[in-house]
Write a protein that holds these residues in place. Structure first.
Motif, PDB file in Angstrom:
ATOM      1  N   ASP A  75       0.875  -1.175   0.000  1.00 40.58           N
ATOM      2  CA  ASP A  75       0.000   0.000   0.000  1.00 40.58           C
ATOM      3  C   ASP A  75       0.909   1.221   0.000  1.00 40.58           C
ATOM      4  O   ASP A  75       1.570   1.513   1.001  1.00 40.58           O
ATOM      5  N   ILE A  76       0.964   1.936  -1.107  1.00 41.83           N
ATOM      6  CA  ILE A  76       1.907   3.044  -1.238  1.00 41.83           C
ATOM      7  C   ILE A  76       1.553   4.224  -0.341  1.00 41.83           C
ATOM      8  O   ILE A  76       2.354   5.148  -0.197  1.00 41.83           O
ATOM      9  N   ARG A  77       0.394   4.188   0.302  1.00 42.33           N
ATOM     10  CA  ARG A  77       0.010   5.266   1.225  1.00 42.33           C
ATOM     11  C   ARG A  77       0.589   5.055   2.621  1.00 42.33           C
ATOM     12  O   ARG A  77       0.492   5.939   3.475  1.00 42.33           O
ATOM     13  N   ASP A  78       1.195   3.902   2.841  1.00 47.99           N
ATOM     14  CA  ASP A  78       1.742   3.536   4.152  1.00 47.99           C
ATOM     15  C   ASP A  78       3.251   3.806   4.142  1.00 47.99           C
ATOM     16  O   ASP A  78       4.021   3.047   3.537  1.00 47.99           O
ATOM     17  N   ALA A  79       3.677   4.868   4.805  1.00 47.12           N
ATOM     18  CA  ALA A  79       5.082   5.280   4.758  1.00 47.12           C
ATOM     19  C   ALA A  79       6.015   4.188   5.272  1.00 47.12           C
ATOM     20  O   ALA A  79       7.081   3.931   4.685  1.00 47.12           O
ATOM     21  N   GLU A  80       5.636   3.537   6.368  1.00 42.48           N
ATOM     22  CA  GLU A  80       6.488   2.490   6.933  1.00 42.48           C
ATOM     23  C   GLU A  80       6.621   1.321   5.958  1.00 42.48           C
ATOM     24  O   GLU A  80       7.718   0.779   5.758  1.00 42.48           O
ATOM     25  N   ALA A  81       5.511   0.939   5.333  1.00 44.65           N
ATOM     26  CA  ALA A  81       5.543  -0.158   4.378  1.00 44.65           C
ATOM     27  C   ALA A  81       6.380   0.200   3.151  1.00 44.65           C
ATOM     28  O   ALA A  81       7.131  -0.635   2.634  1.00 44.65           O
ATOM     29  N   VAL A  82       6.266   1.431   2.689  1.00 43.40           N
ATOM     30  CA  VAL A  82       7.042   1.868   1.532  1.00 43.40           C
ATOM     31  C   VAL A  82       8.530   1.823   1.834  1.00 43.40           C
ATOM     32  O   VAL A  82       9.340   1.322   1.040  1.00 43.40           O
ATOM     33  N   ASN A  83       8.916   2.337   2.981  1.00 40.31           N
ATOM     34  CA  ASN A  83      10.331   2.312   3.361  1.00 40.31           C
ATOM     35  C   ASN A  83      10.856   0.882   3.480  1.00 40.31           C
ATOM     36  O   ASN A  83      11.976   0.574   3.046  1.00 40.31           O
ATOM     37  N   GLY A  84      10.034   0.007   4.052  1.00 46.37           N
ATOM     38  CA  GLY A  84      10.440  -1.389   4.170  1.00 46.37           C
ATOM     39  C   GLY A  84      10.582  -2.055   2.811  1.00 46.37           C
ATOM     40  O   GLY A  84      11.513  -2.849   2.589  1.00 46.37           O
ATOM     41  N   PHE A  85       9.680  -1.726   1.905  1.00 41.80           N
ATOM     42  CA  PHE A  85       9.743  -2.278   0.551  1.00 41.80           C
ATOM     43  C   PHE A  85      11.020  -1.839  -0.158  1.00 41.80           C
ATOM     44  O   PHE A  85      11.733  -2.654  -0.751  1.00 41.80           O
ATOM     45  N   VAL A  86      11.344  -0.558  -0.088  1.00 43.02           N
ATOM     46  CA  VAL A  86      12.547  -0.047  -0.758  1.00 43.02           C
ATOM     47  C   VAL A  86      13.801  -0.659  -0.141  1.00 43.02           C
ATOM     48  O   VAL A  86      14.738  -1.046  -0.854  1.00 43.02           O
ATOM     49  N   ASP A  87      13.808  -0.780   1.178  1.00 39.45           N
ATOM     50  CA  ASP A  87      14.956  -1.411   1.848  1.00 39.45           C
ATOM     51  C   ASP A  87      15.140  -2.852   1.372  1.00 39.45           C
ATOM     52  O   ASP A  87      16.276  -3.314   1.159  1.00 39.45           O
ATOM     53  N   ARG A  88      14.032  -3.550   1.194  1.00 34.19           N
ATOM     54  CA  ARG A  88      14.116  -4.952   0.756  1.00 34.19           C
ATOM     55  C   ARG A  88      14.664  -5.041  -0.667  1.00 34.19           C
ATOM     56  O   ARG A  88      15.528  -5.886  -0.946  1.00 34.19           O
ATOM     57  N   VAL A  89      14.178  -4.167  -1.546  1.00 30.64           N
ATOM     58  CA  VAL A  89      14.670  -4.177  -2.930  1.00 30.64           C
ATOM     59  C   VAL A  89      16.169  -3.889  -2.962  1.00 30.64           C
ATOM     60  O   VAL A  89      16.946  -4.557  -3.661  1.00 30.64           O
ATOM     61  N   LEU A  90      16.591  -2.905  -2.173  1.00 26.81           N
ATOM     62  CA  LEU A  90      18.015  -2.551  -2.150  1.00 26.81           C
ATOM     63  C   LEU A  90      18.850  -3.657  -1.520  1.00 26.81           C
ATOM     64  O   LEU A  90      19.983  -3.912  -1.937  1.00 26.81           O
ATOM     65  N   GLY A  91      18.281  -4.317  -0.515  1.00 26.94           N
ATOM     66  CA  GLY A  91      19.005  -5.418   0.107  1.00 26.94           C
ATOM     67  C   GLY A  91      19.239  -6.563  -0.852  1.00 26.94           C
ATOM     68  O   GLY A  91      20.266  -7.250  -0.792  1.00 26.94           O
ATOM     69  N   GLU A  92      18.310  -6.787  -1.771  1.00 24.26           N
ATOM     70  CA  GLU A  92      18.419  -7.899  -2.716  1.00 24.26           C
ATOM     71  C   GLU A  92      19.158  -7.527  -3.999  1.00 24.26           C
ATOM     72  O   GLU A  92      19.821  -8.367  -4.601  1.00 24.26           O
ATOM     73  N   HIS A  93      19.043  -6.250  -4.411  1.00 20.38           N
ATOM     74  CA  HIS A  93      19.572  -5.878  -5.722  1.00 20.38           C
ATOM     75  C   HIS A  93      20.615  -4.761  -5.685  1.00 20.38           C
ATOM     76  O   HIS A  93      21.296  -4.528  -6.682  1.00 20.38           O
ATOM     77  N   GLY A  94      20.708  -4.049  -4.575  1.00 17.79           N
ATOM     78  CA  GLY A  94      21.778  -3.065  -4.423  1.00 17.79           C
ATOM     79  C   GLY A  94      21.521  -1.695  -5.010  1.00 17.79           C
ATOM     80  O   GLY A  94      22.214  -0.732  -4.664  1.00 17.79           O
ATOM     81  N   ARG A  95      20.521  -1.554  -5.886  1.00 20.16           N
ATOM     82  CA  ARG A  95      20.257  -0.264  -6.512  1.00 20.16           C
ATOM     83  C   ARG A  95      18.853  -0.261  -7.124  1.00 20.16           C
ATOM     84  O   ARG A  95      18.223  -1.319  -7.270  1.00 20.16           O
ATOM     85  N   ILE A  96      18.378   0.908  -7.484  1.00 20.10           N
ATOM     86  CA  ILE A  96      17.138   1.054  -8.244  1.00 20.10           C
ATOM     87  C   ILE A  96      17.431   2.059  -9.348  1.00 20.10           C
ATOM     88  O   ILE A  96      17.821   3.197  -9.080  1.00 20.10           O
ATOM     89  N   ASP A  97      17.256   1.647 -10.595  1.00 19.14           N
ATOM     90  CA  ASP A  97      17.583   2.510 -11.730  1.00 19.14           C
ATOM     91  C   ASP A  97      16.401   3.344 -12.196  1.00 19.14           C
ATOM     92  O   ASP A  97      16.560   4.515 -12.549  1.00 19.14           O
ATOM     93  N   THR A  98      15.220   2.737 -12.220  1.00 20.16           N
ATOM     94  CA  THR A  98      14.025   3.453 -12.669  1.00 20.16           C
ATOM     95  C   THR A  98      12.864   3.120 -11.756  1.00 20.16           C
ATOM     96  O   THR A  98      12.630   1.950 -11.424  1.00 20.16           O
ATOM     97  N   LEU A  99      12.139   4.151 -11.353  1.00 24.57           N
ATOM     98  CA  LEU A  99      10.901   3.992 -10.590  1.00 24.57           C
ATOM     99  C   LEU A  99       9.754   4.496 -11.453  1.00 24.57           C
ATOM    100  O   LEU A  99       9.782   5.646 -11.916  1.00 24.57           O
ATOM    101  N   VAL A 100       8.758   3.650 -11.677  1.00 25.19           N
ATOM    102  CA  VAL A 100       7.553   4.054 -12.401  1.00 25.19           C
ATOM    103  C   VAL A 100       6.413   4.129 -11.394  1.00 25.19           C
ATOM    104  O   VAL A 100       5.916   3.107 -10.918  1.00 25.19           O
TER     105      VAL A 100
END
Length: 285
Positions: A75-100
Motif C-alpha cells: 500500500d503506497i500510502r503507508d510510509a512504513e511499508a514503503v520504506n520497508g519495501f525499498v529497503d528490501r529491494v536494495l538489500g536484494e539488488h543493491g540499486r534502483i535505476d528506474t521507478l515508475v
C-alpha cells in the motif's frame, strides 16, 4: 489486453540488461504493460500493488517471455511499508535505476456528490503515495547512486476534467512536484518526468466507470481511437533506456490529441442517470 510477445518491437535486445526497475500498480492495465516492456528490454522488474494475485499474474507473464520479475504486495500510502519495501529491494539488488509511479486511481462522480473522505482518498493515493515512493527511492537509492529515473503517471486532458475533479487536482499536484524535483535533484543525476495518459483500451474503462463514459471518451479523441497498452509500454521503456537520459522536468502526453481538442459538453448524455442507477445498485447489496 497487454501484448504478450517476448521480443520488443522497439527496444534493442538487452538495452536495459542489469537495470532494476520498480513499477507500482503493476497488476493490471498500463502498469502491467510497462512492466512487460521493461522486462523485454532486459530489466529486472520489481512489481508492487495492493493486491497479490494480479501481481503474481504479471510476474508469470514476464517469466513466460524469458524475463525476470518479483512481486511485493504494498500500500503506497503507508510510509512504513514503503520504506520497508525499498529497503528490501536494495538489500536484494543493491540499486534502483528506474521507478515508475503508476499506482493511482479515481472514480467518476459529479463534484457536488464527492464527499470529503472520497476526495481525501484520491489525494492520498495519487499524491501522497507517489511522494512516499519517490522520496524513499530517491533518498535511499538514487541520491547515493548519483543516478536514476522517476516516471510519474498522470492524466490527460490538462484543461479540466469534469467528473474527476479530485483526480484532476491530484494529478496537477504530481506534475508540479515532478517539475520541482527535477530541478532540486538534478545535482544528484536524478531525472524526473510525468507521463500523462489519455484514454487507453484497458479493463478500467469497462469496469470502473458508469455506462456511457467509454463511448463519450471516444468522441473526444481526434485520433478516433483509444491507445493500446503496448504503446504505453513503449513510452515507459523508451524513457528508461539511454534514449531517455536527457529528458527531465517534462510532461509527456500520450492521448491521440485529446489534450488539445477540448471539445464536447458536460455532462455526457445519461451520465447522471447512470450515477443514480449505480448508487441504487450499491444500496441494495
Amino acid at each position: 489486453m497487454t501484448n504478450s510477445t517476448d521480443i520488443s518491437r522497439i527496444l534493442a535486445p538487452d538495452v536495459l540488461k542489469g537495470q532494476i526497475c520498480v513499477v507500482s500498480g503493476a497488476g493490471t492495465g498500463l502498469g502491467r504493460a510497462a512492466a512487460l516492456e521493461l522486462a523485454r528490454g532486459g530489466a529486472i522488474v520489481i512489481t508492487c500493488a495492493r493486491r497479490a494475485d494480479p501481481l503474481a499474474e504479471t510476474v508469470s507473464m514476464i517469466e513466460s517471455i524469458g524475463g525476470t520479475a518479483q512481486s511485493h504486495p504494498l500500500d503506497i500510502r503507508d510510509a512504513e511499508a514503503v520504506n520497508g519495501f525499498v529497503d528490501r529491494v536494495l538489500g536484494e539488488h543493491g540499486r534502483i535505476d528506474t521507478l515508475v509511479n503508476n499506482a493511482g486511481g479515481q472514480f467518476a462522480l459529479p463534484a457536488e456528490m464527492i464527499t470529503p473522505n472520497g476526495f481525501r482518498k484520491v489525494l492520498e493515493l495519487n499524491v501522497l503515495g507517489t511522494w512516499l515512493m519517490t522520496h524513499a527511492v530517491a533518498t535511499k537509492a538514487m541520491i547515493g547512486q548519483r543516478d536514476g529515473k522517476i516516471l510519474n503517471v498522470t492524466l490527460s486532458p490538462h484543461d479540466g476534467f469534469p467528473g474527476l475533479v479530485h483526480s484532476s487536482a491530484a494529478r496537477a499536484a504530481v506534475e508540479n512536484m515532478t517539475k520541482t524535483l527535477s530541478v532540486e535533484w538534478a545535482r544528484f543525476g536524478i531525472r524526473l518526468n510525468a507521463l500523462a495518459a489519455g484514454h487507453f483500451s484497458t479493463d478500467a474503462l469497462d469496469t470502473r466507470y458508469v455506462p456511457g463514459v467509454k463511448e463519450d471518451a471516444l468522441t473526444r479523441i481526434p485520433s478516433g481511437r483509444f491507445g493500446t497498452e503496448e504503446e504505453w509500454g513503449w513510452l515507459v521503456a523508451y524513457l528508461a533506456s539511454p534514449a531517455g537520459d536527457y529528458f527531465s522536468g517534462s510532461v509527456l502526453t500520450l492521448d491521440g490529441a485529446r489534450d488539445v481538442f477540448g471539445s464536447g459538453t458536460y455532462p455526457p448524455p445519461g451520465f447522471f442517470e447512470a450515477i443514480a442507477a449505480a448508487a441504487a445498485g450499491k444500496d441494495t447489496k
